[in-house]
Design a protein around this motif. Structure first.
Motif, PDB file in Angstrom:
ATOM      1  N   TYR A 104       0.808  -1.226   0.003  1.00 25.69           N
ATOM      2  CA  TYR A 104       0.005  -0.109   0.068  1.00 25.69           C
ATOM      3  C   TYR A 104       0.792   1.279  -0.065  1.00 25.69           C
ATOM      4  O   TYR A 104       0.733   2.303   0.677  1.00 25.69           O
ATOM      5  CB  TYR A 104      -1.009  -0.088   1.068  1.00 25.69           C
ATOM      6  N   ASN A 108       1.919  -0.103   4.757  1.00 26.87           N
ATOM      7  CA  ASN A 108       1.609  -1.490   5.425  1.00 26.87           C
ATOM      8  C   ASN A 108       3.278  -2.028   5.294  1.00 26.87           C
ATOM      9  O   ASN A 108       3.875  -2.359   4.158  1.00 26.87           O
ATOM     10  CB  ASN A 108       1.026  -2.385   4.561  1.00 26.87           C
ATOM     11  N   GLN A 146      -3.331  -3.117   9.327  1.00 22.68           N
ATOM     12  CA  GLN A 146      -2.883  -2.847   8.070  1.00 22.68           C
ATOM     13  C   GLN A 146      -4.172  -2.130   7.291  1.00 22.68           C
ATOM     14  O   GLN A 146      -5.142  -2.296   7.692  1.00 22.68           O
ATOM     15  CB  GLN A 146      -2.521  -4.032   7.303  1.00 22.68           C
ATOM     16  N   ARG A 147      -3.788  -1.280   6.342  1.00 24.23           N
ATOM     17  CA  ARG A 147      -4.690  -0.874   5.432  1.00 24.23           C
ATOM     18  C   ARG A 147      -4.917  -1.391   4.167  1.00 24.23           C
ATOM     19  O   ARG A 147      -3.996  -1.751   3.567  1.00 24.23           O
ATOM     20  CB  ARG A 147      -4.135   0.692   5.023  1.00 24.23           C
ATOM     21  N   SER A 148      -6.201  -1.401   3.869  1.00 19.41           N
ATOM     22  CA  SER A 148      -6.656  -2.043   2.647  1.00 19.41           C
ATOM     23  C   SER A 148      -7.619  -1.022   2.104  1.00 19.41           C
ATOM     24  O   SER A 148      -8.807  -0.896   2.641  1.00 19.41           O
ATOM     25  CB  SER A 148      -7.327  -3.404   2.767  1.00 19.41           C
TER      26      SER A 148
END
Length: 288
Positions: A104, A108, A146-148
């Motif tokens: 990302y 992340n 974590q980013r999604s």
């Protein structure tokens, strides 16, 4: 300018830092190998790179493979946390985490975690890859996030007899960044609680966290028996009503639904689509 190893942690924990700067800590990061440290007093471990491998030179003279060097996307800033060092499982021993990958756009950072085994004099690899780790010593919690897309997802681990278990899993829901749907577990993996919480720090959610209350902002919000458009009832809430959010569901089409409780003339528990909480409407105000 912050290096990418800090970006995810800063985004994930900025609200908590503003409330209590001592609530969690970030492991010490090293941008380059080799790194030497003492997992226990008077013993030295040296972690270094040999070709594409990450090698630990142990106090007994042996070596241990800690995986391979990460594939860092071209153009990334310098990573401060190629290796992290701290007591990740709160047993008083020094552990390490080795960068496994970057995602990302650098938000992340994924790590392979190795816990020091004092009796064996070697590292034991943690069961899961962790991301953007932070540590809360007061509760002995290892937090990962974590980013999604636009959302953050977090998993918190706690330790029972030095063995890890998932304490909570949470996901950012809605579109305003201040709601998380969390599941709390005991050490046997049983769900103890599900809660939609109003917070910007999902690791603060525990068994005492109250369910969020949200204001209806549309003129008329239909209520549904199930979290789908085909189960619409004749009941509805109106602008200004403040139901309690009890549960959450995201459908395959991306629509978000909340099970709500509202105490009006009678107590009602039904499903409401998220748009009832986020978009203003110019339609005339209805009645119950």
């Amino acid at each position: 300018m912050h290096s990418i190893s800090r970006v995810g942690i800063i985004l994930l924990g900025i609200s908590l830092l503003s409330l209590n700067a001592a609530a969690f800590t970030t492991p010490k990061g090293y941008a380059k190998l080799p790194v030497s440290y003492s997992p226990v007093p008077k013993l030295k471990v040296r972690v270094e790179q040999q070709k594409n491998a990450v090698i630990a030179k142990l106090p007994n003279g042996k070596t241990q493979l800690l995986g391979e060097m990460p594939d860092v996307p071209e153009g990334s800033q310098e990573i401060d946390g190629l290796l992290l060092q701290d007591d990740f499982n709160f047993d008083g021993l020094g552990d390490v985490a080795v960068l496994d990958g970057v995602g990302y756009g650098g938000v992340n950072l994924f790590y392979r975690l190795y816990l020091w085994d004092k009796a064996a004099g070697t590292f034991q690899e943690f069961k899961e890859t962790i991301s953007n780790p932070t540590l809360t010593k007061e509760t002995k919690t290892l937090s990962t996030g974590q980013r999604s897309g636009p959302r953050w997802y977090t998993t918190d681990y706690r330790f029972r007899n030095n063995k890890p278990y998932v304490y909570s899993e949470s996901a950012m829901v809605g579109s305003e960044g201040d709601l998380y749907f969390a599941k709390l577990y005991n050490s046997a993996g049983k769900i103890l609680k599900k809660v939609v919480a109003e917070t910007q720090d999902p690791s603060s959610i525990d068994g005492k966290t109250p369910a969020a209350v949200r204001k209806i902002v549309v003129a008329k919000a239909p209520l549904y028996d199930k979290p789908d458009a085909d189960s619409k009832t004749r009941m509805y809430l109106i602008k200004g009503d403040k139901p309690t959010l009890l549960d959450y569901r995201e459908n395959e089409d991306g629509s978000e639904w909340f099970l709500i409780r509202f105490n009006g003339k009678k107590r009602v528990e039904k499903w409401v689509e998220w748009s009832a909480f986020e978009a203003e409407e110019s339609a005339p105000k209805g009645t119950h």
